[in-house]
Design an enzyme around this catalytic site. Structure first.
Site, mmCIF file in Angstrom:
data_model
loop_
_atom_site.group_PDB
_atom_site.id
_atom_site.type_symbol
_atom_site.label_atom_id
_atom_site.label_comp_id
_atom_site.label_asym_id
_atom_site.label_seq_id
_atom_site.Cartn_x
_atom_site.Cartn_y
_atom_site.Cartn_z
ATOM 1 N N ASP A 24 -8.357 -8.818 4.248
ATOM 2 C CA ASP A 24 -8.213 -7.659 5.114
ATOM 3 C C ASP A 24 -9.329 -7.526 6.141
ATOM 4 O O ASP A 24 -10.257 -6.736 5.938
ATOM 5 C CB ASP A 24 -8.169 -6.398 4.228
ATOM 6 N N GLU A 83 -12.717 -1.827 11.957
ATOM 7 C CA GLU A 83 -12.634 -1.116 10.671
ATOM 8 C C GLU A 83 -13.722 -1.547 9.687
ATOM 9 O O GLU A 83 -14.413 -0.714 9.113
ATOM 10 C CB GLU A 83 -11.257 -1.341 10.059
ATOM 11 N N LYS A 122 -2.152 -11.189 8.997
ATOM 12 C CA LYS A 122 -3.570 -10.898 9.257
ATOM 13 C C LYS A 122 -4.362 -12.201 9.237
ATOM 14 O O LYS A 122 -4.026 -13.108 8.484
ATOM 15 C CB LYS A 122 -4.138 -9.955 8.202
ATOM 16 N N GLU A 150 0.818 -1.214 0.000
ATOM 17 C CA GLU A 150 0.000 0.000 0.000
ATOM 18 C C GLU A 150 0.853 1.267 0.000
ATOM 19 O O GLU A 150 0.622 2.188 0.767
ATOM 20 C CB GLU A 150 -0.962 -0.009 1.185
#
Ligand code: GCW
Length: 845
Positions: A385, A413, A380, A304
């Site tokens: 994600d 999130e 993760k 990213e």
């Protein structure tokens, strides 16, 4: 004087229920007086040094017992008379030196503790000072739950790494503000590019974390800024470490890979370049000079937009080892993130086999034997994600010689951003229990990361917490169960989420059975409900992935290189990740798991669309079609969210007003927003597939009056984007920023009592006012100020993030009454209205 101050502070603790004390409120125990005899009268701390955990343990015991039972204990440094019931706390080593018998103690590993309670005589021994403090918190937690019985046990952590990550930026502003994906206010550590002068909250945070077994906090964002390493900021970091140290919490730091160039002025950041290596060694040495007990580093590289070793054609292992070697002389470790993928070139139209879910295993392929011993790969939980449902990342099965850690996300999130109640521990538990069957043998994720499965020395847990400066820490009182459960599961992944929850409720809200039952039931139902009304069958959270990650916007997932694709078209949906026809991702799992996911028959329904691309008419194991499952699940999930409100209301007299109202506000909001989700997703897929809902609900809302169908004066219609975020695709907005708008209609309902709901949009670009009238009588008036009330990502648009509902209950309506809504715009916000529902009792729509 001292006494009255102490009293004031205790009373303060009892009444200011603003959330700051979280589960460490030490509230008076009901009937606590009867227990006093079973409590110690004195505290002995062995070898205590102010500023270190054993000393803290003594203070905590004194405060806790006094606050919970009103019993004042004396604090001593060495033994007491044999007949004074005493709580003794220290390390095993100090106990042995003071003549204590340690022969028969159960085995303790690093950070472990032994707790022996025999009436008022209590022995708390830690393998190290931190362990002694953990044992102390455990003893106090038992008392706080009203458990005074005798007990003797040892407790060791399941894994050595139990870290919390904070994504705190050094400055406010930018795309993500003070804390990236943080919904509880500004950073407690940083302000204006520097470390805050007042670090009181850092100490309070460390206290909370120590009480749940956490041993380190990475204080800055993984999207790291090199200026964290200026001399001034390194001094500041040392001050944070000073606040942490009394609680045994170590400081960790995120690094920006390009720092040698951007901060150091070198012309390279090549990890194999000698000058670069020297530069990092210099930085590491000077950090350890200031913070000798620093935990280590966390690095996000080549992901990213973050720089990394691939820029120089070096491997990720070269990158990780660079830091590992500088840390070795100091005993530090590096957590190297596996969240590496290319978000610029993935193309779903050109390449059916392109798949972001494959990235981690591909990038780390073959590197396992190359990492230094003090590297931990931080993975993760799922391959994409932090979605509402993902299979576990296949990379856990590939790291054998290198320790790994699971990255969980406490900050919600993709799971409602603390504006929706979602208790995450049941999801984490499923992931931790998942058996990857490496080499056909038992290989639970929890055993891989603890180091047991592959005999790794290091490994464990990283939880992205993102607390902020609000007194609620996370922005919601109920969300704190997630932080609590994270620590508890990291310590002992065999614990049950429901048990953890009950402990937390007792300490946070009190012992009344009804309170425990209601919050337990709501919390345990919350993740399934959220999954139901956001994204089912493994399709991911169908949120806006380009903006905010909060409200619904399924179309945003496809057609861009971020790779969170659904591949939905008019007839089919889902990612084909099979080896046979698809991206091959199923083949990254060990044989037995691969076979399960490769085959549509054996893929569990809840991951069907993660692994397979199917027609909407595909029949599930439940017998329903995919599309009907979508419709039904969205109705069922949002119905559960509706039920949270009355369930919480039933606790009104049992919970302090401050927290009761704060939680109620969020639950009412969630109930409304769950309908926005339900209708957006259902409308979207109905529109795409053209398949009717068998139950006739989708697109059929008999109680609604569309704002665009009302008589408008000063209001005009507006086509909402994405279309599904508005009932009928349209809403109304005031003609300009300064003109009041009026929308009116004659009601065509039977006279009676109704709940009147208004769906409107509350953008973060103004505070419009709305007034609702029935025959000239004001029913209610409200302002568009949710952006101040909720910490969720703000949006300037009229969309699924900003759509909200307000309900006025028990309104007397006459047949033929005139309903009128008056909107006053403010700033750039044009008082938008979507629809009004006139709802008979018990109908929600
Ligand atoms: O989920 C994404 C988040 C980013 C985050 C990134 C990561 C810190 O949207 O905000 O960046 O993951 O985990 O690195």
């Amino acid at each position: 004087m001292r006494g009255s101050l102490l009293l004031a502070s205790l009373i303060g603790l009892a009444v200011a229920e603003d959330g700051l004390a979280a589960w460490l409120r030490y509230a008076r125990i009901p009937g606590g007086k009867c227990h006093r005899k079973k409590l110690p009268s004195a505290i002995v701390t062995l070898n205590a040094t102010e500023g270190l955990p054993v000393y803290t343990a003594g203070q905590e015991l004194a405060e806790g017992i006094s606050s919970m039972f009103g019993k004042k204990l004396t604090l001593e440094e060495s033994g007491t008379d044999a007949d004074v019931p005493t709580v003794t706390v220290g390390t095993v080593g100090a106990y042995s030196e003071s003549g204590g018998d340690v022969e028969d103690l159960p085995e303790l590993i690093e950070d472990g503790y032994y707790l022996h309670i025999s009436g008022g005589d209590v022995l708390i021994l830690g393998q190290n000072e931190r362990g002694a403090l953990y044992g102390t918190f455990q003893y106090l937690a038992r008392l706080a739950q009203g458990k005074v019985s005798d007990e003797s046990f040892a407790s060791n952590p399941d894994a050595p790494v139990r870290w919390v990550n904070q994504w705190d930026n050094l400055r406010d502003g930018g795309t993500h503000g003070s804390v990236e994906r943080g919904y509880g206010g500004d950073s407690i550590f940083f302000w204006d590019g520097k470390i805050r002068d007042d670090l009181t909250r850092a100490g309070q945070y460390a206290r909370l974390l120590a009480s749940i077994g956490i041993n380190a906090v990475v204080v800055n964002n993984v999207n790291a800024n090199e200026t964290i390493l200026t001399e001034e900021n390194m001094d500041g970091l040392a001050r944070i470490a000073d606040e942490f140290r009394p609680y045994g919490i170590q400081l960790g730091l995120s690094l920006n890979f390009a720092s040698p160039q951007t901060l150091g002025g070198l012309d390279s950041f090549d990890p194999l370049d000698e000058t670069v290596i020297e530069w990092w060694q210099g930085i590491t040495d000077s950090l350890y000079e200031r913070i000798p007990d620093m935990a280590g580093y966390l690095v996000k590289a080549n992901s990213e937009g973050q720089p990394g070793p691939l820029t120089y054609n070096r491997t990720l292992a070269d990158g990780a080892n660079l830091f590992a070697r500088t840390l070795q002389p100091h005993g530090g470790i590096i957590m190297f993130r596996a969240f590496v993928y290319d978000h610029t070139s993935l193309n779903q139209d050109l390449d059916w086999k392109a798949d972001r879910a494959n990235a981690a295993v591909q990038f780390f392929d073959g590197l396992d034997p190359q990492f230094e011993d003090n590297v931990v790969i931080q993975i993760k939980y799922g391959p994409i994600d932090f979605q509402v449902r993902e299979p576990v990342s296949p990379l856990f099965a590939h790291m054998r010689e290198t320790g790994s850690a699971i990255e969980l996300q406490i900050t919600q999130e993709y799971l409602g951003q603390q504006a929706h109640l979602v208790y995450l521990a049941p999801m984490w538990k499923e992931l931790l229990d998942f058996d990857l069957r490496v080499d056909g043998e038992d290989s639970a994720v929890s055993d891989i990361i603890s180091g047991k499965r592959f005999n790794n020395k290091l490994g464990g847990y990283a939880g992205v917490a993102n607390v902020g400066h609000n007194t609620t820490w996370l922005g919601s009182h109920l969300a704190m169960s997630n932080l609590y459960a994270y620590g508890k599961l990291a310590w002992d992944p065999s614990s049950e989420p429901v048990d953890i929850l009950e402990e937390w409720i007792k300490m946070t809200f009190g012992h009344e059975q009804e309170v425990i039952d209601v919050i337990t039931e709501m919390s345990m139902e919350s993740w399934p409900a959220y999954e139901n009304y956001t994204g089912n069958l493994g399709i991911q959270t169908l949120t806006d992935i380009l903006l905010g990650h909060y409200g619904p916007n399924p179309a945003s997932q496809d057609g861009n290189p971020w790779g969170q694709w659904t591949r939905a078209d008019g007839d089919t949906i889902g990612m084909d990740r099979t080896v046979l026809n698809g991206t091959g991702n199923a083949g990254q799992y060990p044989e037995e798991v691969f076979e399960m996911y490769e085959n549509i028959e054996t893929t569990p329904d809840n991951l069907l669309l993660w692994f397979h691309h199917v027609p909407y008419t595909q029949v599930l194991k439940s017998g329903k079609t995919v599309i009907q499952h979508f419709y039904d699940a969205h109705y069922a999930g949002s119905a559960v969210a509706q039920s949270f409100v009355p369930r919480w209301e039933s606790l009104k007299t049992k919970i302090d007003a401050e927290r009761y109202e704060h939680v109620l506000f969020r639950l009412v909001y969630q109930a409304g927003h769950s309908l926005v989700w339900r209708d957006s997703i259902n409308n979207f897929y109905f529109n795409k597939s053209g398949i009717l809902d068998e139950a006739g609900r989708v697109g059929n809302h008999p109680h609604r009056i569309e704002a665009e169908d009302m008589e408008l004066d000063g209001y005009r219609t507006y086509l909402v984007s994405p279309f599904e975020a508005a009932s009928g695709s349209l809403c109304i907005v005031t003609a300009d920023n300064s003109t009041q708008g009026t929308a009116s209609t004659k009601l065509d309902v039977e006279a009676g009592t109704y709940n009147v709901a208004v769906n409107y949009y509350d953008q973060a670009i103004g505070n419009s006012t709305w007034e609702l009238y029935l025959d000239e009588e004001l029913v209610g008036k409200w302002h568009g100020d949710l952006e101040y009330e909720l910490g969720r990502a703000p949006s300037p648009y009229i969309d699924g993030h900003t759509a909200a509902r307000i309900t006025f209950k028990g309104v007397q309506v006459e047949s033929g009454s005139i309903l009128r809504i008056v909107g006053t715009p403010d700033g750039e916000e044009p008082a938008p209205v979507d629809y009004i529902s006139i709802l008979p009792e018990d109908v929600i729509d």
